[in-house]
Design a protein around this motif. Structure first.
Motif, PDB file in Angstrom:
ATOM      1  N   UNK A  11      -8.394   2.294  -2.483  1.00  0.00           N
ATOM      2  CA  UNK A  11      -9.200   0.542  -2.523  1.00  0.00           C
ATOM      3  C   UNK A  11     -10.257   0.105  -2.079  1.00  0.00           C
ATOM      4  N   UNK A  12     -10.734  -0.633  -2.927  1.00  0.00           N
ATOM      5  CA  UNK A  12     -11.236  -1.716  -1.366  1.00  0.00           C
ATOM      6  C   UNK A  12     -11.304  -1.376   0.208  1.00  0.00           C
ATOM      7  N   UNK A  13     -12.186  -1.317   1.099  1.00  0.00           N
ATOM      8  CA  UNK A  13     -11.954  -1.636   2.206  1.00  0.00           C
ATOM      9  C   UNK A  13     -11.304  -2.982   2.453  1.00  0.00           C
ATOM     10  N   UNK A  14     -12.455  -3.854   1.946  1.00  0.00           N
ATOM     11  CA  UNK A  14     -11.665  -5.324   1.832  1.00  0.00           C
ATOM     12  C   UNK A  14     -11.047  -5.870   1.451  1.00  0.00           C
ATOM     13  N   UNK A  15     -10.354  -4.594   0.704  1.00  0.00           N
ATOM     14  CA  UNK A  15      -8.283  -5.253   0.059  1.00  0.00           C
ATOM     15  C   UNK A  15      -7.490  -4.820   0.674  1.00  0.00           C
ATOM     16  N   UNK A  16      -7.177  -4.034   2.202  1.00  0.00           N
ATOM     17  CA  UNK A  16      -6.568  -2.976   2.217  1.00  0.00           C
ATOM     18  C   UNK A  16      -5.925  -4.552   4.255  1.00  0.00           C
ATOM     19  N   UNK A  17      -4.929  -4.008   4.240  1.00  0.00           N
ATOM     20  CA  UNK A  17      -4.362  -5.214   5.093  1.00  0.00           C
ATOM     21  C   UNK A  17      -3.422  -4.324   6.020  1.00  0.00           C
ATOM     22  N   UNK A  18      -3.225  -4.903   7.019  1.00  0.00           N
ATOM     23  CA  UNK A  18      -2.132  -4.227   8.217  1.00  0.00           C
ATOM     24  C   UNK A  18      -0.736  -4.673   8.790  1.00  0.00           C
ATOM     25  N   UNK A  19       0.474  -4.091   8.024  1.00  0.00           N
ATOM     26  CA  UNK A  19       1.770  -4.831   9.095  1.00  0.00           C
ATOM     27  C   UNK A  19       2.672  -3.898   9.559  1.00  0.00           C
ATOM     28  N   UNK A  20       3.356  -4.598  10.517  1.00  0.00           N
ATOM     29  CA  UNK A  20       3.944  -3.805  10.738  1.00  0.00           C
ATOM     30  C   UNK A  20       5.286  -4.701  11.374  1.00  0.00           C
ATOM     31  N   UNK A  21       6.782  -4.200  10.976  1.00  0.00           N
ATOM     32  CA  UNK A  21       7.864  -4.614  10.403  1.00  0.00           C
ATOM     33  C   UNK A  21       8.575  -4.329  11.123  1.00  0.00           C
ATOM     34  N   UNK A  22       9.042  -5.158  12.020  1.00  0.00           N
ATOM     35  CA  UNK A  22      10.651  -4.422  13.132  1.00  0.00           C
ATOM     36  C   UNK A  22      11.509  -5.159  13.515  1.00  0.00           C
ATOM     37  N   UNK A  23      11.927  -4.046  13.644  1.00  0.00           N
ATOM     38  CA  UNK A  23      14.197  -3.982  13.235  1.00  0.00           C
ATOM     39  C   UNK A  23      14.607  -3.836  14.938  1.00  0.00           C
ATOM     40  N   UNK A  24      15.924  -4.180  14.356  1.00  0.00           N
ATOM     41  CA  UNK A  24      16.884  -3.349  15.174  1.00  0.00           C
ATOM     42  C   UNK A  24      16.786  -2.684  16.296  1.00  0.00           C
ATOM     43  N   UNK A  25      16.443  -1.781  14.936  1.00  0.00           N
ATOM     44  CA  UNK A  25      16.743  -0.083  15.332  1.00  0.00           C
ATOM     45  C   UNK A  25      15.200   0.213  15.578  1.00  0.00           C
ATOM     46  N   UNK A  26      14.069   0.481  14.164  1.00  0.00           N
ATOM     47  CA  UNK A  26      12.953   0.978  14.267  1.00  0.00           C
ATOM     48  C   UNK A  26      12.059  -0.130  13.732  1.00  0.00           C
ATOM     49  N   UNK A  27      10.912   0.027  14.256  1.00  0.00           N
ATOM     50  CA  UNK A  27       9.646  -0.887  14.397  1.00  0.00           C
ATOM     51  C   UNK A  27       8.502   0.548  13.331  1.00  0.00           C
ATOM     52  N   UNK A  28       8.404  -0.180  12.215  1.00  0.00           N
ATOM     53  CA  UNK A  28       7.492   0.802  11.273  1.00  0.00           C
ATOM     54  C   UNK A  28       5.904   0.336  11.050  1.00  0.00           C
ATOM     55  N   UNK A  29       5.325   0.804  11.033  1.00  0.00           N
ATOM     56  CA  UNK A  29       3.941  -0.350  10.041  1.00  0.00           C
ATOM     57  C   UNK A  29       3.189   0.566   8.909  1.00  0.00           C
ATOM     58  N   UNK A  30       2.396   0.331   8.670  1.00  0.00           N
ATOM     59  CA  UNK A  30       1.392   0.707   7.489  1.00  0.00           C
ATOM     60  C   UNK A  30       0.144   0.331   6.976  1.00  0.00           C
TER      61      UNK A  30
END
Length: 262
Positions: free
Chosen positions: A11-30
Protein backbone atom coordinates in the motif's frame (compact mmCIF):
# COMPACT_ATOMS: atom_id res chain seq x y z
CA UNK A 1 8.35 4.44 10.51
CA UNK A 2 10.52 5.50 7.58
CA UNK A 3 8.34 5.92 4.53
CA UNK A 4 9.60 4.40 1.31
CA UNK A 5 8.07 4.43 -2.15
CA UNK A 6 5.32 1.85 -2.52
CA UNK A 7 5.91 -1.23 -4.63
CA UNK A 8 3.24 -2.80 -6.79
CA UNK A 9 2.25 -5.18 -4.01
CA UNK A 10 2.36 -2.80 -1.04
CA UNK A 11 0.00 0.00 0.00
CA UNK A 12 1.05 3.59 -0.57
CA UNK A 13 2.66 5.13 2.54
CA UNK A 14 0.16 7.98 2.34
CA UNK A 15 -2.62 5.46 2.94
CA UNK A 16 -1.11 3.89 6.03
CA UNK A 17 -2.19 4.63 9.58
CA UNK A 18 -1.38 3.36 13.03
CA UNK A 19 -3.77 2.32 15.78
CA UNK A 20 -3.42 1.12 19.35
CA UNK A 21 -6.30 -0.61 21.16
CA UNK A 22 -6.07 -0.41 24.97
CA UNK A 23 -7.97 -3.17 26.76
CA UNK A 24 -8.28 -4.39 30.30
CA UNK A 25 -5.83 -7.26 29.77
CA UNK A 26 -3.84 -6.33 26.67
CA UNK A 27 -2.65 -3.37 24.62
CA UNK A 28 -2.31 -4.17 20.93
CA UNK A 29 -1.38 -2.13 17.92
CA UNK A 30 -0.39 -2.26 14.30
CA UNK A 31 -0.02 -0.54 10.95
CA UNK A 32 -3.26 -0.28 8.97
CA UNK A 33 -3.80 -0.06 5.23
CA UNK A 34 -6.52 2.60 5.17
CA UNK A 35 -7.61 1.61 1.67
CA UNK A 36 -8.59 -1.92 2.69
CA UNK A 37 -8.90 -1.73 6.48
CA UNK A 38 -6.43 -4.61 6.83
CA UNK A 39 -3.35 -4.77 9.00
CA UNK A 40 0.01 -4.50 7.29
CA UNK A 41 1.91 -7.38 8.87
CA UNK A 42 1.17 -8.74 12.33
CA UNK A 43 -0.18 -6.81 15.27
CA UNK A 44 1.96 -6.49 18.41
CA UNK A 45 0.58 -6.92 21.91
CA UNK A 46 1.82 -6.23 25.44
CA UNK A 47 0.05 -6.97 28.69
CA UNK A 48 -1.87 -4.10 30.24
CA UNK A 49 0.09 -2.89 33.28
CA UNK A 50 -1.39 -3.62 36.68
CA UNK A 51 -2.43 -1.25 38.07
CA UNK A 52 -3.42 0.27 34.74
CA UNK A 53 -2.59 3.85 35.68
CA UNK A 54 -2.41 6.56 33.01
CA UNK A 55 1.38 6.85 33.08
CA UNK A 56 1.91 3.08 32.99
CA UNK A 57 -0.54 2.55 30.13
CA UNK A 58 0.89 5.45 28.12
CA UNK A 59 4.38 3.97 28.50
CA UNK A 60 3.06 0.62 27.24
CA UNK A 61 1.41 2.34 24.26
CA UNK A 62 4.76 3.96 23.46
CA UNK A 63 6.36 0.50 23.60
CA UNK A 64 3.86 -0.84 21.07
CA UNK A 65 4.48 2.10 18.73
CA UNK A 66 8.26 1.79 19.05
CA UNK A 67 8.08 -1.91 18.14
CA UNK A 68 7.09 -0.87 14.60
CA UNK A 69 9.51 2.07 14.35
CA UNK A 70 6.45 4.15 13.50
CA UNK A 71 7.05 7.91 13.53
CA UNK A 72 3.68 9.23 12.31
CA UNK A 73 0.39 10.08 14.05
CA UNK A 74 -1.16 7.49 16.35
CA UNK A 75 -4.80 6.69 17.10
CA UNK A 76 -5.56 5.22 20.52
CA UNK A 77 -8.69 3.61 21.98
CA UNK A 78 -9.56 3.63 25.67
CA UNK A 79 -12.25 1.74 27.60
CA UNK A 80 -14.17 4.79 28.69
CA UNK A 81 -15.79 8.05 27.64
CA UNK A 82 -13.52 10.80 26.27
CA UNK A 83 -14.96 14.29 25.80
CA UNK A 84 -12.99 17.49 25.15
CA UNK A 85 -9.83 15.43 25.53
CA UNK A 86 -10.65 14.41 29.12
CA UNK A 87 -11.32 10.85 30.27
CA UNK A 88 -14.71 10.90 32.00
CA UNK A 89 -15.19 7.23 32.91
CA UNK A 90 -12.91 4.22 33.34
CA UNK A 91 -14.08 0.66 32.61
CA UNK A 92 -11.71 -2.24 33.29
CA UNK A 93 -8.90 0.25 33.87
CA UNK A 94 -7.58 2.24 36.85
CA UNK A 95 -10.00 4.87 38.19
CA UNK A 96 -7.10 7.33 38.16
CA UNK A 97 -7.91 7.86 34.48
CA UNK A 98 -10.99 9.89 35.33
CA UNK A 99 -10.17 13.54 34.78
CA UNK A 100 -6.95 12.80 32.85
CA UNK A 101 -6.05 14.98 29.84
CA UNK A 102 -5.44 12.10 27.45
CA UNK A 103 -4.00 14.23 24.66
CA UNK A 104 -1.35 15.72 26.90
CA UNK A 105 -0.56 12.30 28.34
CA UNK A 106 -0.10 10.39 25.10
CA UNK A 107 1.53 13.25 23.21
CA UNK A 108 4.15 13.50 25.96
CA UNK A 109 4.87 9.77 25.86
CA UNK A 110 4.95 9.73 22.06
CA UNK A 111 7.36 12.59 21.45
CA UNK A 112 4.81 15.30 20.79
CA UNK A 113 3.30 13.70 17.68
CA UNK A 114 -0.35 14.05 16.69
CA UNK A 115 -2.74 11.64 18.41
CA UNK A 116 -6.46 10.89 18.41
CA UNK A 117 -8.04 9.24 21.43
CA UNK A 118 -11.52 7.74 21.46
CA UNK A 119 -13.76 5.17 23.11
CA UNK A 120 -12.96 1.59 22.14
CA UNK A 121 -16.49 0.70 20.99
CA UNK A 122 -16.61 3.87 18.90
CA UNK A 123 -13.37 2.86 17.16
CA UNK A 124 -14.70 -0.63 16.46
CA UNK A 125 -17.91 0.87 15.11
CA UNK A 126 -16.01 3.15 12.73
CA UNK A 127 -14.01 0.20 11.40
CA UNK A 128 -17.00 -2.09 10.95
CA UNK A 129 -18.98 0.67 9.26
CA UNK A 130 -16.21 1.47 6.78
CA UNK A 131 -14.68 -1.94 6.08
CA UNK A 132 -16.75 -4.64 7.77
CA UNK A 133 -20.34 -5.65 8.33
CA UNK A 134 -21.68 -2.10 7.87
CA UNK A 135 -19.85 -1.31 4.64
CA UNK A 136 -22.17 0.15 2.03
CA UNK A 137 -25.08 0.64 4.45
CA UNK A 138 -26.57 4.15 4.35
CA UNK A 139 -28.30 5.80 7.29
CA UNK A 140 -27.93 4.74 10.92
CA UNK A 141 -25.61 1.82 11.72
CA UNK A 142 -25.27 0.59 15.30
CA UNK A 143 -22.48 -1.58 16.64
CA UNK A 144 -23.11 -3.37 19.93
CA UNK A 145 -20.35 -5.33 21.65
CA UNK A 146 -21.64 -8.04 23.97
CA UNK A 147 -19.08 -8.81 26.64
CA UNK A 148 -18.60 -7.85 30.29
CA UNK A 149 -21.03 -5.05 29.49
CA UNK A 150 -22.59 -3.78 26.27
CA UNK A 151 -20.51 -1.30 24.32
CA UNK A 152 -22.17 0.79 21.64
CA UNK A 153 -21.35 2.93 18.64
CA UNK A 154 -23.70 4.85 16.36
CA UNK A 155 -22.74 6.05 12.90
CA UNK A 156 -24.88 8.11 10.54
CA UNK A 157 -23.73 7.87 6.93
CA UNK A 158 -20.24 7.14 8.22
CA UNK A 159 -20.17 9.95 10.78
CA UNK A 160 -19.66 8.91 14.41
CA UNK A 161 -21.93 10.01 17.24
CA UNK A 162 -19.35 9.51 20.03
CA UNK A 163 -19.70 8.14 23.54
CA UNK A 164 -23.23 6.77 23.36
CA UNK A 165 -22.86 4.23 26.23
CA UNK A 166 -26.19 2.56 25.42
CA UNK A 167 -25.35 -0.41 27.62
CA UNK A 168 -26.34 1.79 30.55
CA UNK A 169 -29.76 2.61 29.14
CA UNK A 170 -32.66 1.43 31.30
CA UNK A 171 -34.69 -1.26 29.55
CA UNK A 172 -37.55 -2.44 31.70
CA UNK A 173 -36.34 -2.61 35.30
CA UNK A 174 -32.60 -2.94 34.62
CA UNK A 175 -29.80 -1.42 32.62
CA UNK A 176 -29.39 -3.15 29.27
CA UNK A 177 -25.99 -4.64 30.08
CA UNK A 178 -27.25 -6.03 33.40
CA UNK A 179 -29.65 -8.30 31.54
CA UNK A 180 -28.26 -8.86 28.04
CA UNK A 181 -24.46 -8.86 28.20
CA UNK A 182 -22.67 -12.14 27.52
CA UNK A 183 -21.34 -11.97 31.09
CA UNK A 184 -24.90 -12.24 32.42
CA UNK A 185 -25.56 -15.23 30.16
CA UNK A 186 -22.51 -17.00 31.58
CA UNK A 187 -23.21 -16.07 35.20
CA UNK A 188 -26.80 -17.28 35.05
CA UNK A 189 -26.07 -20.31 32.90
CA UNK A 190 -28.71 -19.26 30.39
CA UNK A 191 -29.29 -21.07 27.12
CA UNK A 192 -29.06 -19.06 23.92
CA UNK A 193 -32.86 -19.17 23.76
CA UNK A 194 -33.24 -17.59 27.20
CA UNK A 195 -30.49 -15.02 26.65
CA UNK A 196 -31.78 -13.90 23.23
CA UNK A 197 -35.13 -13.08 24.79
CA UNK A 198 -33.34 -10.41 26.83
CA UNK A 199 -31.19 -9.30 23.90
CA UNK A 200 -34.31 -8.93 21.74
CA UNK A 201 -35.95 -6.74 24.39
CA UNK A 202 -32.90 -4.48 24.44
CA UNK A 203 -32.70 -4.26 20.66
CA UNK A 204 -36.41 -3.41 20.43
CA UNK A 205 -35.83 -0.52 22.86
CA UNK A 206 -32.94 0.77 20.74
CA UNK A 207 -35.04 0.40 17.59
CA UNK A 208 -37.82 2.52 19.04
CA UNK A 209 -35.36 5.37 19.63
CA UNK A 210 -32.93 5.22 16.71
CA UNK A 211 -34.49 3.18 13.86
CA UNK A 212 -31.15 1.84 12.62
CA UNK A 213 -30.69 0.15 9.25
CA UNK A 214 -28.62 -2.61 10.84
CA UNK A 215 -27.26 -3.80 14.16
CA UNK A 216 -23.71 -5.15 14.09
CA UNK A 217 -23.08 -7.63 16.91
CA UNK A 218 -19.54 -7.67 18.26
CA UNK A 219 -17.74 -9.10 21.26
CA UNK A 220 -16.46 -12.62 21.72
CA UNK A 221 -19.92 -14.16 21.53
CA UNK A 222 -20.29 -12.85 17.97
CA UNK A 223 -18.01 -15.70 16.87
CA UNK A 224 -20.96 -17.99 17.63
CA UNK A 225 -23.48 -15.75 15.87
CA UNK A 226 -25.05 -18.66 14.01
CA UNK A 227 -26.22 -20.07 17.35
CA UNK A 228 -28.12 -17.00 18.54
CA UNK A 229 -28.70 -14.28 15.94
CA UNK A 230 -31.41 -16.39 14.18
CA UNK A 231 -33.25 -16.57 17.53
CA UNK A 232 -33.67 -12.79 17.88
CA UNK A 233 -37.18 -11.37 17.46
CA UNK A 234 -36.49 -7.67 16.90
CA UNK A 235 -37.27 -5.98 13.59
CA UNK A 236 -33.90 -4.60 12.44
CA UNK A 237 -31.44 -6.99 10.74
CA UNK A 238 -28.61 -8.15 13.00
CA UNK A 239 -25.29 -9.21 11.49
CA UNK A 240 -22.09 -10.43 13.10
CA UNK A 241 -19.04 -8.17 13.19
CA UNK A 242 -16.37 -9.26 10.73
CA UNK A 243 -13.17 -7.49 11.83
CA UNK A 244 -13.18 -8.96 15.36
CA UNK A 245 -9.80 -8.47 17.09
CA UNK A 246 -8.54 -5.89 14.60
CA UNK A 247 -11.53 -3.52 14.73
CA UNK A 248 -10.21 -1.30 17.53
CA UNK A 249 -6.80 -0.92 15.90
CA UNK A 250 -8.32 -0.13 12.51
CA UNK A 251 -10.82 2.35 13.94
CA UNK A 252 -8.11 4.12 15.93
CA UNK A 253 -5.99 4.49 12.79
CA UNK A 254 -9.01 5.84 10.93
CA UNK A 255 -9.69 8.39 13.68
CA UNK A 256 -6.21 9.90 13.65
CA UNK A 257 -6.08 9.90 9.86
CA UNK A 258 -9.32 11.94 9.87
CA UNK A 259 -8.10 14.25 12.64
CA UNK A 260 -10.96 13.12 14.87
CA UNK A 261 -11.01 14.63 18.36
CA UNK A 262 -13.58 13.55 20.93
Amino acid sequence: MTETPATDDSPSPTHLGFGVDVGGSGIKGGIVDLDSGELVGDRFKVLTPQPATPEAVAAAVAEVVAHFDWAGPVGITLPGVVTEGIMRTAANIDKGWIGTDVYELFSRHLGGRAVSVLNDADAAGMAEDAYGAGKGVDGVVMLLTFGTGIGSAILINGNLVPNTELGHMQVGKKEAEHQASSRIKEEKGWSYEKWTEKVSDVLKAYEALFWPKVFIAGGGISRKADKWIPLLTNQTPVVAATLLNTAGIVGAAMAVSQGLKT
